[in-house]
Structures are given as C-alpha cells and as structure tokens.
Scaffold this active site. Structure first.
Site, short mmCIF file in Angstrom:
data_model
loop_
_atom_site.label_atom_id
_atom_site.label_comp_id
_atom_site.label_asym_id
_atom_site.label_seq_id
_atom_site.Cartn_x
_atom_site.Cartn_y
_atom_site.Cartn_z
CG ASP A 70 26.08 22.78 50.07
OD1 ASP A 70 25.54 23.60 50.83
OD2 ASP A 70 26.54 23.10 48.96
CB ILE B 274 36.33 27.51 41.94
CG1 ILE B 274 37.48 27.18 42.89
CG2 ILE B 274 35.02 26.92 42.37
CD1 ILE B 274 37.39 27.90 44.21
CG HIS B 275 41.77 30.04 40.09
ND1 HIS B 275 42.93 29.97 39.36
CD2 HIS B 275 41.63 31.34 40.47
CE1 HIS B 275 43.50 31.17 39.31
NE2 HIS B 275 42.72 32.02 39.98
CG ASP C 79 39.96 -12.89 37.69
OD1 ASP C 79 40.29 -11.69 37.86
OD2 ASP C 79 39.50 -13.58 38.62
N1 COA Z 1 36.50 31.10 35.42
C1 COA Z 1 37.13 31.87 34.52
N2 COA Z 1 38.04 32.78 34.84
C2 COA Z 1 38.36 32.91 36.14
C3 COA Z 1 37.76 32.13 37.12
C4 COA Z 1 36.78 31.18 36.73
N3 COA Z 1 36.16 30.40 37.61
N4 COA Z 1 38.28 32.45 38.31
C5 COA Z 1 39.17 33.44 38.09
N5 COA Z 1 39.22 33.71 36.77
C6 COA Z 1 40.08 34.69 36.10
C7 COA Z 1 40.02 36.05 36.74
O1 COA Z 1 38.96 36.79 36.20
C8 COA Z 1 41.37 36.60 36.38
O2 COA Z 1 41.32 36.98 35.01
P1 COA Z 1 42.08 38.28 34.49
O3 COA Z 1 43.52 38.08 34.84
O4 COA Z 1 41.81 38.27 33.02
O5 COA Z 1 41.46 39.42 35.25
C9 COA Z 1 42.27 35.39 36.43
O6 COA Z 1 41.42 34.26 36.22
C10 COA Z 1 42.99 35.23 37.74
O7 COA Z 1 42.07 35.23 38.80
P2 COA Z 1 42.53 35.43 40.31
O8 COA Z 1 42.84 36.86 40.56
O9 COA Z 1 43.59 34.44 40.60
O10 COA Z 1 41.25 35.00 41.11
P3 COA Z 1 40.20 35.98 41.83
O11 COA Z 1 40.74 36.34 43.17
O12 COA Z 1 39.83 37.07 40.88
O13 COA Z 1 38.94 35.04 41.99
C11 COA Z 1 37.46 33.39 42.84
C12 COA Z 1 38.87 33.99 42.90
C13 COA Z 1 37.38 32.17 43.70
C14 COA Z 1 36.44 34.44 43.29
C15 COA Z 1 37.19 33.02 41.36
O14 COA Z 1 38.15 32.08 40.98
C16 COA Z 1 35.81 32.54 41.05
O15 COA Z 1 34.91 33.33 40.86
N6 COA Z 1 35.62 31.19 40.93
C17 COA Z 1 34.34 30.61 40.65
C18 COA Z 1 33.45 30.68 41.87
C19 COA Z 1 32.14 29.96 41.66
O16 COA Z 1 31.64 29.84 40.56
N7 COA Z 1 31.55 29.47 42.76
C20 COA Z 1 30.31 28.77 42.71
C21 COA Z 1 30.45 27.35 42.35
S1 COA Z 1 31.29 26.41 43.56
MG MG Z 2 26.78 23.05 46.94
#
Ligand code: COA
Ligand code: MG
Length: 299
Positions: free
Chosen positions: A162, A228-229, A276
């Site tokens: 941002d 985020i992951h 120091d």
């Molecule tokens: N919190 C908790 N669990 C998460 C997660 C998170 N932020 N991101 C992924 N997971 C989980 C998925 O649900 C999946 O669980 P499962 O195997 O039980 O189904 C596992 O982790 C693996 O996920 P993966 O397939 O590698 O990722 P994805 O492609 O489903 O999702 C994103 C990718 C980026 C969409 C996801 O990580 C996400 O939503 N992150 C948060 C985004 C966010 O909050 N953005 C706003 C703030 S910057």
């Molecule tokens: Mg922001």
C-alpha cells in the site's frame, strides 16, 4: 541493572480472511505468536457483515492456545470501522490492528471507541491493545506521533504494498524503493519504545526469498513480520528468535557489564573488543527477545 521490559512476542502475525471458517480453525493450531482475523482487504465488501459475525464467534469459542487473538478492522473513514469495533470488542480480542493509519488522531479515535465499548461490555479498561499500520505517505511522515498516539499502541506494522502504491513507487525484489520507509518505521517505534512489525512477503511458495527478506527486516531492527500462509510461520519465527550462541554471547556481555558498572566503569574490554552502553543495550534486546520467545525464563 535495569532489564528491558518484555513485551509479548509477535514474531509472526498470521492473517486469515475473517469469513473463512476452515482457515480460521486451522490458523489457531499453528503455533503462530499472533493470529489476525481480517476484516479489511482480505474480505470482499459484500462479505464484511458475515465476517464480523464469524470473527466474533471464533474469538469467543475457539481455543487460540498461546497465540495472540488479533483482528484487523477496516480503516478509519471507510464507513465500516464503527460496526467492526462494535462486533469485535465485546468478543475480547487481545488486540486490534488498524490499517492505513494516516495520523495520531485516528488511533486516538479508535482507542476512545474501544474504551466506550469495553465499558459497556464490562471489559477491563485498556486491556485491548492497538497495532497501527503505516502504509501511506501521510502515515509515514506522522509515524512518530502515531507511535506515541495512545497508551494502547504496542506496535506499528509496515505495509509495503500500500505504501508503494501511495507514493507511486514500483515494487522490486531488491526493495530499495521502500527501504527508507521500512527504516523510518523502525526508528519511530524505537523512539516510542514499541514493537516494529515488518512487511509481508507475498510469494508464499518461495521459502528462500522469504528467509532473505525476513533476515533483512531483522537486521533493520524489526522484531516480527506479517505472514499469510501456514508454511511461513515456523520459518519467520525461527529467524526472529535469537539462537543459543547469540543468547550466550549477550548473557556474557550483560553479566560483565553488571560487574563493571558496579565498579563505576562504563566501558570495558571483553574478548579484545570494547563494550559500552550501546553494546550492552543491544545485548539486553537479544535477551528480551529470547525471553519473549520462551527460550529463556521470564524474570
Ligand atoms: N491461515 C490458515 N490456514 C491457511 C491459510 C491461512 N492464512 N492459508 C492457507 N491455509 C490452509 C488452507 O486452507 C489449506 O488447508 P487444508 O489443506 O486443510 O485445506 C492449507 O493451508 C494449504 O493451503 P494452500 O493450498 O497452500 O493455499 P491456498 O492456495 O488455499 O491459499 C492464500 C493461498 C494466499 C489464498 C491463503 O494462504 C490465504 O487466504 N492467506 C491469507 C490471505 C489474507 O488474509 N490476506 C489479507 C491480509 S494481507
Ligand atoms: Mg494494506
């Protein structure tokens, strides 16, 4: 000698979209220092109301273990912020993340609203922390005032994407375009004695890139970062935890300093290097981080 105070560790703040129950349930099991249930940019405008309910329910019913319960509201002035606070505060989060803070008045406004709702909900006044995000040019130039805006403010978080969009910078892998702001946020936090939380690394499949970016942030003075992951959590928490050698070296400096200071000496030699005050303070910081991360006993 005086020990640095030990704030709670926030090495990883894991975001979860506030309307995604499955991810929320998973997020609280991952051992992240903080879990942040998002109402802002991770949630589509037509899902905000549903997300408020889902988050309030999660805060009330899910076991977060040792993870801090955070939630991110929408920015002050968006029109969502008051409803966000009314939904969240009675569910007793440990802290509220306020995005896109432009000036200190915005955080004081949030603090006053939180105070009113706390009092209606019979929650101990002041128990909910605020973490303000610096992610605009105005926010950056006001960062010192924002860091000192209110007693609830425990951390500032740098939002690089941002910020870059706001000033017209082009994001690069090297990140020189945000280095000034990234460093300025650390300085504002240090001046106010609060925590600085680093930028988000978006490419969540790139562990090496995340490691390099997180190390750079730690070198600049950050004590934690946003993720985020799930895969990112252990990786960044390790980088923000002092290792055994660093802890031992810091402990030696602090022990030696206690002896020398008692003898009235501010500077002394240890292993052929001068020690120091700045060296002693840096060692104290290492020990404070180790304590916050649970690697050495709390005082
Ligand atoms: N919190 C908790 N669990 C998460 C997660 C998170 N932020 N991101 C992924 N997971 C989980 C998925 O649900 C999946 O669980 P499962 O195997 O039980 O189904 C596992 O982790 C693996 O996920 P993966 O397939 O590698 O990722 P994805 O492609 O489903 O999702 C994103 C990718 C980026 C969409 C996801 O990580 C996400 O939503 N992150 C948060 C985004 C966010 O909050 N953005 C706003 C703030 S910057
Ligand atoms: Mg922001």
């Amino acid at each position: 000698m005086n020990r640095m105070k030990t704030p709670r560790a926030r090495r990883a703040i894991l975001y979860v979209p506030g309307n995604e129950t499955r991810k929320i349930e998973k997020a609280v099991t991952l051992g992240a220092d903080s879990v942040c249930l998002d109402l802002e940019d991770g949630v589509a405008p037509n899902r905000k109301a549903e997300a408020r309910e889902t988050i309030a329910r999660a805060l009330r019913t899910l076991a977060f273990g040792a993870s801090e319960k955070l939630s991110r509201i929408n920015g002050v002035g968006t029109g969502f912020e008051l409803d966000d606070l009314e939904a969240l505060v009675p569910a007793r989060p440990d802290g509220i993340v306020v995005p896109k803070v432009n000036d200190a008045e915005e955080l004081r406004w949030v603090s006053a609203r939180v105070r009113e709702i706390e009092s209606r909900a019979q929650i101990a006044p002041g128990s909910i922390a605020l973490l303000g995000m610096i992610e605009s040019a105005r926010g950056l130039v006001n960062a010192v005032a924002i860091a000192n805006a209110d007693a609830r403010v425990e951390a500032l978080i740098f939002g690089a994407e941002d910020y870059a969009a706001d000033v017209g910078a082009t994001r690069t892998r090297e990140g020189l375009e945000v280095l000034y702001a990234r460093s300025a946020v650390v300085a504002a936090c240090a001046a106010a004695d609060i925590q600085a939380i680093d930028l988000l690394y978006l490419d969540f499949r790139d562990a090496d890139g995340l490691r390099a970016e997180t190390r750079r942030g730690a070198q600049l003075g950050y004590v934690g970062t946003q993720v985020i992951h799930p895969n990112q959590v252990p990786l960044v928490q390790e980088i923000f935890t002092p290792d055994d050698a660093a802890i031992a070296a810091a402990q030696r400096i602090v022990d030696a300093a206690a002896e020398y200071l008692a003898q009235g000496r501010g500077a002394f030699a240890l292993d052929h290097k001068m020690v120091d005050m700045p060296i002693i303070k840096a060692a104290e910081r290492v020990l404070a981080r180790a304590r916050a991360a649970g690697k050495i006993a709390m005082e």
